[in-house]
Design a protein around this motif. Structure first.
Motif, PDB file in Angstrom:
ATOM      1  N   VAL A 131     -23.336  37.069 -20.058  1.00 48.29           N
ATOM      2  CA  VAL A 131     -23.975  38.328 -20.459  1.00 48.29           C
ATOM      3  C   VAL A 131     -25.480  38.235 -20.234  1.00 48.29           C
ATOM      4  O   VAL A 131     -26.109  39.174 -19.714  1.00 48.29           O
ATOM      5  N   ALA A 132     -26.086  37.111 -20.615  1.00 49.90           N
ATOM      6  CA  ALA A 132     -27.518  36.912 -20.383  1.00 49.90           C
ATOM      7  C   ALA A 132     -27.828  36.893 -18.888  1.00 49.90           C
ATOM      8  O   ALA A 132     -28.862  37.422 -18.450  1.00 49.90           O
ATOM      9  N   ALA A 133     -26.926  36.303 -18.102  1.00 51.69           N
ATOM     10  CA  ALA A 133     -27.119  36.265 -16.650  1.00 51.69           C
ATOM     11  C   ALA A 133     -27.083  37.662 -16.048  1.00 51.69           C
ATOM     12  O   ALA A 133     -27.832  37.972 -15.099  1.00 51.69           O
ATOM     13  N   CYS A 134     -26.224  38.531 -16.580  1.00 51.23           N
ATOM     14  CA  CYS A 134     -26.192  39.925 -16.117  1.00 51.23           C
ATOM     15  C   CYS A 134     -27.529  40.612 -16.375  1.00 51.23           C
ATOM     16  O   CYS A 134     -28.009  41.401 -15.542  1.00 51.23           O
ATOM     17  N   LEU A 136     -31.473  37.615 -24.484  1.00 51.16           N
ATOM     18  CA  LEU A 136     -31.058  38.410 -23.334  1.00 51.16           C
ATOM     19  C   LEU A 136     -29.651  38.987 -23.487  1.00 51.16           C
ATOM     20  O   LEU A 136     -29.251  39.858 -22.704  1.00 51.16           O
ATOM     21  N   ILE A 137     -28.903  38.521 -24.477  1.00 56.39           N
ATOM     22  CA  ILE A 137     -27.517  38.984 -24.618  1.00 56.39           C
ATOM     23  C   ILE A 137     -27.442  40.477 -24.916  1.00 56.39           C
ATOM     24  O   ILE A 137     -26.707  41.205 -24.232  1.00 56.39           O
ATOM     25  N   PRO A 138     -28.180  41.001 -25.899  1.00 54.87           N
ATOM     26  CA  PRO A 138     -28.122  42.464 -26.102  1.00 54.87           C
ATOM     27  C   PRO A 138     -28.643  43.235 -24.898  1.00 54.87           C
ATOM     28  O   PRO A 138     -28.173  44.345 -24.616  1.00 54.87           O
ATOM     29  N   VAL A 139     -29.618  42.650 -24.170  1.00 54.07           N
ATOM     30  CA  VAL A 139     -30.130  43.297 -22.955  1.00 54.07           C
ATOM     31  C   VAL A 139     -29.027  43.383 -21.910  1.00 54.07           C
ATOM     32  O   VAL A 139     -28.851  44.407 -21.237  1.00 54.07           O
ATOM     33  N   GLY A 140     -28.267  42.281 -21.764  1.00 47.98           N
ATOM     34  CA  GLY A 140     -27.175  42.262 -20.797  1.00 47.98           C
ATOM     35  C   GLY A 140     -26.098  43.277 -21.118  1.00 47.98           C
ATOM     36  O   GLY A 140     -25.561  43.935 -20.219  1.00 47.98           O
ATOM     37  N   VAL A 141     -25.777  43.434 -22.409  1.00 50.27           N
ATOM     38  CA  VAL A 141     -24.780  44.427 -22.811  1.00 50.27           C
ATOM     39  C   VAL A 141     -25.262  45.836 -22.484  1.00 50.27           C
ATOM     40  O   VAL A 141     -24.495  46.685 -22.005  1.00 50.27           O
ATOM     41  N   TYR A 142     -26.548  46.088 -22.722  1.00 48.27           N
ATOM     42  CA  TYR A 142     -27.115  47.421 -22.469  1.00 48.27           C
ATOM     43  C   TYR A 142     -27.152  47.738 -20.976  1.00 48.27           C
ATOM     44  O   TYR A 142     -26.840  48.862 -20.558  1.00 48.27           O
ATOM     45  N   LEU A 143     -27.510  46.745 -20.162  1.00 47.35           N
ATOM     46  CA  LEU A 143     -27.687  46.984 -18.724  1.00 47.35           C
ATOM     47  C   LEU A 143     -26.377  46.895 -17.941  1.00 47.35           C
ATOM     48  O   LEU A 143     -26.252  47.508 -16.879  1.00 47.35           O
ATOM     49  N   THR A 144     -25.413  46.116 -18.424  1.00 50.48           N
ATOM     50  CA  THR A 144     -24.154  45.921 -17.692  1.00 50.48           C
ATOM     51  C   THR A 144     -23.003  46.100 -18.663  1.00 50.48           C
ATOM     52  O   THR A 144     -22.463  45.139 -19.214  1.00 50.48           O
ATOM     53  N   ARG A 145     -22.609  47.324 -18.895  1.00 50.43           N
ATOM     54  CA  ARG A 145     -21.622  47.620 -19.932  1.00 50.43           C
ATOM     55  C   ARG A 145     -20.263  46.971 -19.654  1.00 50.43           C
ATOM     56  O   ARG A 145     -19.520  46.647 -20.591  1.00 50.43           O
ATOM     57  N   SER A 202     -38.831  37.621 -18.456  1.00 44.29           N
ATOM     58  CA  SER A 202     -37.481  37.266 -18.884  1.00 44.29           C
ATOM     59  C   SER A 202     -37.035  35.942 -18.275  1.00 44.29           C
ATOM     60  O   SER A 202     -36.426  35.103 -18.955  1.00 44.29           O
ATOM     61  N   SER A 203     -37.328  35.730 -17.000  1.00 49.96           N
ATOM     62  CA  SER A 203     -36.920  34.479 -16.362  1.00 49.96           C
ATOM     63  C   SER A 203     -37.702  33.283 -16.893  1.00 49.96           C
ATOM     64  O   SER A 203     -37.229  32.146 -16.831  1.00 49.96           O
ATOM     65  N   SER A 204     -38.897  33.547 -17.438  1.00 53.28           N
ATOM     66  CA  SER A 204     -39.670  32.440 -18.018  1.00 53.28           C
ATOM     67  C   SER A 204     -39.016  31.887 -19.280  1.00 53.28           C
ATOM     68  O   SER A 204     -39.382  30.805 -19.751  1.00 53.28           O
ATOM     69  N   ARG A 206     -29.589  28.139 -31.672  1.00 54.02           N
ATOM     70  CA  ARG A 206     -29.883  26.772 -31.234  1.00 54.02           C
ATOM     71  C   ARG A 206     -29.210  26.463 -29.902  1.00 54.02           C
ATOM     72  O   ARG A 206     -29.819  25.885 -28.996  1.00 54.02           O
ATOM     73  N   ALA A 207     -27.949  26.837 -29.775  1.00 50.90           N
ATOM     74  CA  ALA A 207     -27.178  26.473 -28.589  1.00 50.90           C
ATOM     75  C   ALA A 207     -27.600  27.249 -27.352  1.00 50.90           C
ATOM     76  O   ALA A 207     -27.646  26.701 -26.244  1.00 50.90           O
ATOM     77  N   LEU A 208     -27.896  28.531 -27.522  1.00 50.60           N
ATOM     78  CA  LEU A 208     -28.271  29.365 -26.379  1.00 50.60           C
ATOM     79  C   LEU A 208     -29.765  29.397 -26.146  1.00 50.60           C
ATOM     80  O   LEU A 208     -30.232  29.947 -25.135  1.00 50.60           O
ATOM     81  N   SER A 209     -30.523  28.826 -27.082  1.00 44.28           N
ATOM     82  CA  SER A 209     -31.981  28.659 -26.957  1.00 44.28           C
ATOM     83  C   SER A 209     -32.679  30.000 -26.718  1.00 44.28           C
ATOM     84  O   SER A 209     -32.246  31.035 -27.223  1.00 44.28           O
ATOM     85  N   ALA A 210     -33.724  29.988 -25.907  1.00 46.63           N
ATOM     86  CA  ALA A 210     -34.561  31.173 -25.750  1.00 46.63           C
ATOM     87  C   ALA A 210     -33.814  32.347 -25.115  1.00 46.63           C
ATOM     88  O   ALA A 210     -34.098  33.513 -25.401  1.00 46.63           O
ATOM     89  N   THR A 211     -32.851  32.026 -24.258  1.00 51.64           N
ATOM     90  CA  THR A 211     -32.145  33.087 -23.530  1.00 51.64           C
ATOM     91  C   THR A 211     -31.147  33.848 -24.399  1.00 51.64           C
ATOM     92  O   THR A 211     -30.505  34.789 -23.921  1.00 51.64           O
ATOM     93  N   VAL A 212     -31.011  33.481 -25.672  1.00 54.78           N
ATOM     94  CA  VAL A 212     -30.119  34.220 -26.557  1.00 54.78           C
ATOM     95  C   VAL A 212     -30.550  35.682 -26.700  1.00 54.78           C
ATOM     96  O   VAL A 212     -29.717  36.577 -26.887  1.00 54.78           O
TER      97      VAL A 212
END
Length: 485
Positions: A316-319, A270-279, A341-343, A262-268
Motif C-alpha cells: 500500500v505504501a509502495a502504491c 504512506l499507508i493512508p496515502v496509498g489507500v487514498y491514491l490507489t483504491r 515522500s521518498s526521503s 516500529r516495524a514499518l518505520s517512517a513509511t507507515v
C-alpha cells in the motif's frame, strides 16, 4: 534493475544474519532440531528435544527442509575443517534465502496487478525496514509459515485458487494455526464473489487438509516418539487454554500503536496515502488489517505474530510512492511531495541502523559461550553448566564447538549445591557481580569474564540527538578455583 534490487535484499538479509548470528528461546526448537538432523541423522536418542521438549511441541517438517537443503554446504564445511557454528550460519542463510525467494514471487505478483514501479518501491521500502529483514533468516515457526503465506498470496493474486488452498493449508496445519484468520477470509471472499466454486473449494480443502495433517502426524510422531499433531497442541494451549497469557499480555490496540509504527518505520505514514491514491489496493489491505484486529483479541501479543502482514502493508505504501512519482511533473509542489515522500526511506535506514546495533548486543548467552571458547582454547578439561538465561539468549548446540568438553543445561540444580560446585565453569545470567546468583559461588568459583547487553534507551536533552543507549552486565562466566589458590 530488478535483479539488482533482489540481490540487495539478499545482501541486507545476510547483513542482519551476520550482525546477529545467535538465536533466542523462541527459535530454540527449530535451531536445535536442525542441528540434530544434520549431525545425528536417525539417532533420535541424541536429539535435544527429548531432554528439553519445551512448553509445547513443534513440527520437525521445517527443520527437515532446511537441513536437507543445507546438507551439501554443511558437508563441505565439515570436510574443509569448519566448526559447527558455521553450520548455524549456513542453515540460517538457507532459511533467509527461502524467505527471500517467496518474497520475490510475491513482488512479481504485485507487479502483474499494480505495475513495475509499485514492485520496485515495495522492495525498496521492505529492505530499508528492520524487522522483516531481521526475521527473514530466524528459525521461528512464524518464518516457516511466512514463506507459505507469501506463496499463497502470490497464488491468490494470480487467481490460482487450488494452489492457494494447498499453500494456505501448509501454513495453517504445519506451522501457525491462527493464520486461518488471515487466509480464511480471502477464501471466503473468493467464494462470495463466485471466482471459486464451492464444490472445488470443498474437494481441494479436504484433500489438502488430510494430506498436510497426515504428513505432520506421521513425521512428527516419529521424531517425538508419540502420536501427536504439534500445531494442534499449540492451538489448544494458546487459544483454548489461553496459557500464552502466562508470558505477558498487552493492550488490545498494541499492534496498531506500537508494533506497526516500529516495524514499518517512517513509511507507515504512506499507508493512508496509498489507500487514498490507489483504491483497488484495499482488496489486499482488508484481510491484513482484519487479521491484526482479530489477533488483537488474544491477550499475549508479539511482533512476530503479525509479520505476515508487513509485505501487504508495504505494498500500500509502495502504491503511494509510485503514484506520487508518476505525477511529479504536473507541478512543482507535486515534485517536492514526491521527493519528500521518498526521503522517508532514509528515515527507515537510520532507524534500521539503530535497531540492528541494539539487536547485536541482545544475545549475551551466545556471546558468553563464544568468549568461553576463546578464553579456554587450550584447555580440554572443561565441564560447563549453562543456566536457563544463558540458554535462552543465544546458546545452541551449533555453538558447542568442542567434542572434548562437556556442556550441561540441566535445570533446577540447587544454587551453590554439590552438583553446581562440581562444574569447572558456570555461565550465569545475573544483573550484577554482587547479585545472589554470582555470590553463591564465591567460595568455589571466580568471575572470569562479564558480558554486557542492551538494557534501555535513555533520553538526555544535553546530547544531539538526545538519546543514549544504556548497557549493563547480563551474563557472568565463572571458573572454578584451583586447589590451594
Amino acid at each position: 534493475m530488478d535483479k539488482l534490487l533482489e540481490a540487495s535484499v539478499i545482501f541486507v538479509m545476510l547483513v542482519h544474519l551476520f550482525a546477529c548470528p545467535y538465536t533466542k528461546v523462541e527459535e530454540s526448537f527449530n535451531m536445535q532440531a536442525t542441528h540434530d538432523i544434520l549431525n545425528f541423522g536417525l539417532d533420535i536418542d541424541k536429539y535435544d528435544h527429548l531432554e528439553f521438549p519445551g512448553v509445547v511441541p513443534r513440527s520437525f517438517i521445517g527443520p527437515l527442509c532446511i537441513a536437507a537443503v543445507s546438507s551439501p554446504f554443511v558437508l563441505l564445511n565439515n570436510i574443509t575443517g569448519g566448526n559447527k557454528l558455521v553450520q548455524q550460519y549456513i542453515t540460517r542463510a538457507v532459511l533467509g534465502q527461502a524467505t527471500s525467494l517467496s518474497f520475490f514471487l510475491f513482488c512479481n505478483a504485485i507487479e502483474s496487478g499494480f505495475g513495475k514501479n509499485v514492485k520496485r518501491w515495495l522492495i525498496l521500502i521492505t529492505m530499508t525496514q528492520f524487522h522483516f529483514m531481521f526475521y527473514m533468516s530466524r528459525p521461528l515457526p512464524n518464518i516457516f509459515a511466512l514463506s507459505m503465506v507469501l506463496l499463497a498470496l502470490t497464488s491468490w493474486l494470480h487467481q490460482k485458487h487450488k494452489l492457494f488452498i494447498w499453500l494456505s493449508g501448509a501454513a495453517v496445519v504445519l506451522f501457525r494455526f491462527e493464520l486461518v484468520m488471515f487466509l480464511g477470509p480471502i477464501l471466503l471472499q473468493e467464494l462470495a464473489v463466485g471466482r471459486l466454486k464451492f464444490p472445488r473449494f470443498l474437494k481441494t480443502t479436504m484433500l489438502a487438509g488430510c494430506f498436510w495433517l497426515g504428513l505432520t502426524v506421521l513425521v512428527d510422531s516419529f521424531f517425538w516418539q508419540r502420536w501427536l499433531w504439534p500445531e494442534g497442541e499449540v492451538m489448544w494451549f494458546n487459544v483454548v487454554l489461553n496459557k500464552s497469557s502466562d508470558w505477558g499480555t498487552s493492550p488490545f490496540l498494541w499492534y496498531f500503536y506500537s508494533v506497526l509504527p516500529r516495524a514499518l518505520s517512517a513509511t507507515v505514514i504512506l499507508i493512508p496515502v496509498g489507500v487514498y491514491l490507489t483504491r483497488q489496493v484495499t482488496v489486499l489491505l482488508w484481510p491484513a488489517l482484519g487479521y491484526i484486529l482479530l489477533f488483537s483479541f488474544l491477550p499475549h501479543k508479539e511482533l512476530r505474530f503479525i509479520l505476515y502482514t508487513f509485505p501487504v502493508l508495504n505494498t500500500v505504501a509502495a502504491c503511494a510512492l509510485a503514484t506520487l512519482w508518476r505525477n511529479k511533473e504536473k507541478s512543482l509542489s507535486r515534485r517536492f511531495l514526491a521527493l519528500g515522500s521518498s526521503s522517508l526511506l532514509l528515515g527507515n535506514v537510520l532507524l534500521t541502523t539503530g535497531f540492528l546495533y541494539i539487536a547485536h548486543y541482545n544475545y549475551p548467552g551466545g556471546a558468553a559461550l563464544r568468549l568461553l571458547h576463546q578464553l579456554e582454547e587450550n584447555n580440554s578439561d572443561v565441564h560447563v553448566h549453562i543456566d536457563v538465561f544463558t540458554a535462552q539468549t543465544g546458546v545452541t548446540r551449533f555453538g558447542q564447538l568442542r567434542d572434548d568438553w562437556i556442556y550441561n543445561k540441566t535445570e533446577d540444580l540447587a544454587p551453590g549445591g554439590v552438583d553446581m560446585q562440581s562444574f569447572t565453569h558456570l555461565l550465569i545470567g545475573a544483573p550484577s557481580e554482587d547479585s545472589h546468583e554470582v555470590t553463591t559461588f564465591s567460595q568455589t568459583h571466580s568471575v572470569q569474564a562479564k558480558v554486557e547487553a542492551f538494557e534501555r534507551i535513555k533520553f538526555d536533552k544535553n546530547l544531539l540527538p538526545p538519546l543514549q543507549l544504556s548497557f549493563t552486565n547480563k551474563c557472568f562466566l565463572l571458573k572454578k578455583n584451583t586447589v590451594g589458590a
